[in-house]
Design an enzyme around this catalytic site. Structure first.
Site, PDB file in Angstrom:
ATOM      1  N   GLU A 145      50.433 -30.050 -71.816  1.00 59.35           N
ATOM      2  CA  GLU A 145      49.829 -29.305 -70.722  1.00 59.35           C
ATOM      3  C   GLU A 145      49.761 -30.193 -69.495  1.00 59.35           C
ATOM      4  OE1 GLU A 145      46.047 -29.567 -73.311  1.00 59.35           O
ATOM      5  OE2 GLU A 145      45.338 -28.898 -71.358  1.00 59.35           O
ATOM      6  N   CYS A 174      29.173 -71.829 -60.080  1.00 65.57           N
ATOM      7  CA  CYS A 174      29.860 -70.959 -59.128  1.00 65.57           C
ATOM      8  C   CYS A 174      29.103 -69.641 -59.029  1.00 65.57           C
ATOM      9  CB  CYS A 174      31.296 -70.711 -59.570  1.00 65.57           C
ATOM     10  SG  CYS A 174      32.204 -69.607 -58.466  1.00 65.57           S
ATOM     11  N   LYS A 183      51.883 -40.287 -67.225  1.00 67.94           N
ATOM     12  CA  LYS A 183      51.596 -40.258 -65.794  1.00 67.94           C
ATOM     13  C   LYS A 183      52.868 -40.102 -64.967  1.00 67.94           C
ATOM     14  CE  LYS A 183      47.944 -40.560 -64.614  1.00 67.94           C
ATOM     15  NZ  LYS A 183      46.907 -41.562 -64.339  1.00 67.94           N
ATOM     16  N   CYS A 228      37.825 -73.586 -54.984  1.00 68.72           N
ATOM     17  CA  CYS A 228      37.239 -72.250 -55.105  1.00 68.72           C
ATOM     18  C   CYS A 228      36.660 -71.812 -53.766  1.00 68.72           C
ATOM     19  CB  CYS A 228      36.146 -72.280 -56.175  1.00 68.72           C
ATOM     20  SG  CYS A 228      35.184 -70.754 -56.270  1.00 68.72           S
ATOM     21  N   CYS A 267      38.646 -71.175 -61.253  1.00 66.00           N
ATOM     22  CA  CYS A 267      37.634 -72.099 -60.750  1.00 66.00           C
ATOM     23  C   CYS A 267      37.031 -72.845 -61.934  1.00 66.00           C
ATOM     24  CB  CYS A 267      36.550 -71.313 -60.012  1.00 66.00           C
ATOM     25  SG  CYS A 267      35.051 -72.259 -59.682  1.00 66.00           S
ATOM     26  N   LYS A 279      48.308 -32.405 -66.583  1.00 68.77           N
ATOM     27  CA  LYS A 279      47.088 -33.210 -66.459  1.00 68.77           C
ATOM     28  C   LYS A 279      46.458 -32.890 -65.101  1.00 68.77           C
ATOM     29  CE  LYS A 279      45.229 -37.862 -66.921  1.00 68.77           C
ATOM     30  NZ  LYS A 279      44.430 -37.813 -65.666  1.00 68.77           N
ATOM     31  N   TYR A 325      40.472 -27.069 -71.928  1.00 71.94           N
ATOM     32  CA  TYR A 325      41.540 -27.752 -72.658  1.00 71.94           C
ATOM     33  C   TYR A 325      41.158 -28.143 -74.086  1.00 71.94           C
ATOM     34  CZ  TYR A 325      39.178 -31.988 -70.810  1.00 71.94           C
ATOM     35  OH  TYR A 325      38.270 -32.958 -70.445  1.00 71.94           O
ATOM     36  N   ASP A 368      44.151 -32.807 -61.912  1.00 73.42           N
ATOM     37  CA  ASP A 368      43.486 -33.871 -61.170  1.00 73.42           C
ATOM     38  C   ASP A 368      42.145 -33.353 -60.677  1.00 73.42           C
ATOM     39  OD1 ASP A 368      44.407 -36.057 -58.393  1.00 73.42           O
ATOM     40  OD2 ASP A 368      43.209 -36.392 -60.179  1.00 73.42           O
ATOM     41  N   CYS A 372      32.488 -71.746 -54.386  1.00 74.32           N
ATOM     42  CA  CYS A 372      31.663 -72.938 -54.654  1.00 74.32           C
ATOM     43  C   CYS A 372      32.367 -74.252 -54.329  1.00 74.32           C
ATOM     44  CB  CYS A 372      31.220 -72.949 -56.110  1.00 74.32           C
ATOM     45  SG  CYS A 372      32.566 -73.252 -57.284  1.00 74.32           S
ATOM     46  N   ARG A 422      31.506 -35.379 -67.426  1.00 74.43           N
ATOM     47  CA  ARG A 422      31.884 -36.308 -68.493  1.00 74.43           C
ATOM     48  C   ARG A 422      31.061 -37.596 -68.407  1.00 74.43           C
ATOM     49  NH1 ARG A 422      34.863 -40.824 -69.176  1.00 74.43           N
ATOM     50  NH2 ARG A 422      35.818 -41.093 -71.206  1.00 74.43           N
TER      51      ARG A 422
END
Length: 670
Positions: A116, A436, A318, A412, A430, A118, A228, A120, A415, A139
């Site tokens: 089926e 940090c 997808k 880094c 790091c 998908k 569904y 959106d 830090c 959900r």
């Protein structure tokens, strides 16, 4: 017949007629009357109800809109979790999924799948009790969502009552709420004309519309719904044995399903369906971002089961990402919870895949070198899987003369500690550890999160404040916080401070699995932490484990084993873990069972009906503790059915299949 009886009869005829036209229009796509005639019937109904409000019914078609605006959305716990789906980004990944399905089923024949589009939109759960819509929820995180009942009632495509003379006691349907493209374009046109903010895509429009506190606003947004699957269904309703037939049952009860559903046989037919839907994508009246493929037979679904929070019997294929060109303005390096420095591209904002994108991850320096990318370049950006913005290539012909090379940082950015790159790893990290601020803050947020130590009230903003004010410099400092320190903070006060102190104290009582997960060890998620706890039983055993013994655990391979060894070998980590245990964190002793104790290993049970002396969860836990598997439906592979009072269709099926039937007393004998 009295006047009241006559009016009731007239109202019932009108309501039934309007419900029938809604069914013909939204479910069967077969309108029987013009819109003007439908409006005439609705006005007639509304007029009678206005004159006689004592005769109004909550299931009347006129009552979709009319509730007062809500002050907020209550939390709803799903009785059956709403699972997410794994993704296949290309044919090869789907073929790998198909291969895994066949291997697990030990079936060399083509698998029957149901495919089926998908949609959106937003996944929702809608519950009917005795045929009437009583609750709807988003959900959410799969376990908890928001109560959107009043807003769902405004959708004409969702019946307020099921089309059944004898509806099931409980019937939960799950599906997607979406905004049709025509409604989306109309909504944005009005927004442009009135100077209001426009929606980026139909999904955002649907989400914003469904979460309006005033259901009258939701009603104006022309949202739609397609079912569904089912969720929790009472045993007085016999569900079909395959997914396609269950969708037909849903449709018979009055709920719409998409007409694009198709039953296929084998991987080739699935991929053909995918290509066909992709080709007609722009002709559909709603937005889709792929195809959902599910094993059709319910017995095979049960046999395949689940992994973590996704079913093994379903996958989302997808569509290819949508692409656009834009300019790379700069690159920053962000420090994550594990210390990894991730280069982030700052882009000239561009609209792609339905959203405006101004940032994209470049993953690591290897990716930067592979792309040959420089600051100032014109790049091609896509939303991989329509979700994650990704730079896929550079248009070198457009490179300006002042383009700048992207250099790997020597220290880094948070830090100033030295950075390192371990052999065989792409990531730069790091070395600052808990000194940090970026790592410390993220580590504390993870530690306090619901799935870890679940410290209620300790949100991200509060952790940031504690870190900025240097009230905590390590995870264990949480257990040294004092009430007055917290109460002195802006917008806190005594009660809020005491609640947080109480929550921190309550978190000391946990499980070994949650504690291991809370430490934020690289690639050790909930499932792996649970497997480690069950396998080793004690923290000391996990700390002392070798690579060889760690790899005996499910989900632990050489890489995860090495992460565990490195974590527990680090003196700073040893000190912090000891400080947490000294602070009072504890968990129940795990009694490791021998193979001889697992007397029900390999046997599948099903529980049905009302139990007197055990809750369902207690009964399930008792069986699983002895190695049994507890399934949700009866099949030829079921070892036994434990039947309580008022057992329904499962008992009947067990009798038909010759499955042994046990009473609740059996649980007291094991």
């Amino acid at each position: 017949m009295s006047d009241t009886k006559q009016l009731e009869a007239q109202l019932n005829r009108l309501r039934s007629e309007i419900d029938e036209h809604n069914y013909q229009y939204y479910v069967l796509d077969n309108p029987q009357i013009p819109d003007a005639e439908y409006d005439r019937l609705m006005r007639q109904l509304q007029q009678i109800e206005a004159d006689h409000p004592e005769l109004i019914s909550s299931s009347s078609p006129s009552q979709r809109v009319g509730a007062k605006p809500d002050s907020g959305f209550a939390q709803v716990t799903h009785q059956m979790p709403m699972l997410s789906l794994d993704n296949a980004m290309d044919d090869e990944e789907f073929l790998s999924f198909n291969k895994r399905v066949k291997e697990r089923l030990k079936d060399s024949q083509d698998i029957e799948y149901i495919c089926e589009p998908k949609l959106d939109g937003l996944a929702v759960s809608i519950i009917y009790e005795n045929g009437l819509l009583t609750r709807a929820a988003t959900r959410g995180d799969g376990n908890q969502g928001e109560d959107i009942t009043l807003n769902i009632r405004t959708l004409n495509s969702v019946p307020l009552k099921l089309r059944s003379e004898q509806p099931p006691e409980v019937f939960e349907v799950r599906g997607e709420v979406f905004m049709p493209l025509e409604a989306f374009h109309s909504l944005n046109q009005v927004a442009i004309e009135t100077g209001n903010k426009i929606f980026a895509n139909p999904r955002n429009a649907a989400a914003g519309s469904l979460r309006q506190l005033d259901p009258k606003i939701t009603a104006q947004r022309q949202l739609a719904f397609y079912a569904y699957s089912t969720g929790l269904v009472s045993e007085d309703f016999e569900l079909a044995n395959c997914h396609s037939e269950r969708l037909a049952q849903i449709k018979t009860l009055g709920l719409p399903i998409t007409s694009e559903i198709k039953v296929t046989h084998g991987s080739n037919e699935v991929l053909k369906y995918f290509d066909d839907i992709l080709e007609k994508r722009n002709q559909l009246s709603f937005e889709i971002d792929g195809v959902v493929c599910k094993v059709n037979e319910i017995e095979k679904q049960n046999q395949l089961g689940f992994v973590s929070r996704a079913p093994r019997w379903a996958i989302a294929l997808k569509f290819p990402a949508q692409e656009e060109m834009t300019e790379l303005l700069d690159v920053d390096f962000q420090v994550g919870r594990t210390g990894a420095l991730t280069p982030v591209a700052r882009l000239n904002p561009v609209f792609v895949g339905g959203v405006t994108v101004s940032n994209a991850t470049l993953h690591n320096m290897d990716e930067i070198e592979r792309l040959g990318i420089m600051v100032g370049d014109t790049v091609i950006l896509r939303r991989a899987g329509d979700v994650i913005p990704q730079i896929v290539s550079v248009i070198e012909s457009k490179r300006p003369t002042n383009a700048a090379k992207i250099e790997s940082p020597a220290s880094c950015p948070v830090c100033s500690s030295q950075v390192e790159r371990a052999e065989g790893e792409a990531a730069i990290r790091c070395t600052g550890g808990l000194i940090c601020a970026a790592q410390r803050t993220q580590a504390i947020k993870h530690f306090a999160s619901r799935k870890a130590m679940d410290i209620d009230g300790l949100g991200d903003k509060l952790v940031d404040i504690f870190s900025e004010l240097e009230m905590i410099s390590s995870i264990s400092d949480l257990y040294r916080l004092e009430k007055q320190q917290i109460a002195d903070l802006e917008r806190m006060g005594d009660k809020s401070a005491q609640n947080l102190i109480d929550a921190i104290e309550a978190s000391k009582e946990t499980t070994l699995a949650k504690f291991i997960y809370s430490l934020g060890i690289r690639e050790v998620g909930e499932v792996t932490a649970k497997n480690l706890a069950q396998h080793f039983s004690t923290l000391e055993a996990i700390q002392a484990a070798t690579g060889e013994t760690l790899e005996e655990v499910d989900d632990v391979g050489p890489i995860v084993a090495q992460h565990l060894i490195n974590f527990f070998a680090n003196p700073r980590n040893q000190k912090e873990v000891a400080a947490l245990v000294d602070a009072g964190i504890h968990w129940p002793v795990i009694v490791k069972k021998s193979e001889g104790d697992l007397t029900l290993k390999g046997k599948t049970f099903v529980i049905t009906g009302t139990l007197t002396n055990h809750s369902r969860q207690e009964a399930k836990a008792k069986l699983e503790a002895l190695g049994a598997k507890v399934a949700g439906s009866v099949s030829k592979n079921t070892y036994a059915l434990i039947a309580g009072a008022k057992a329904g269709s499962k008992l009947k099926k067990a009798q038909e299949l010759g499955v042994q039937i046990l009473s609740e007393e059996y649980l007291s004998t094991i």
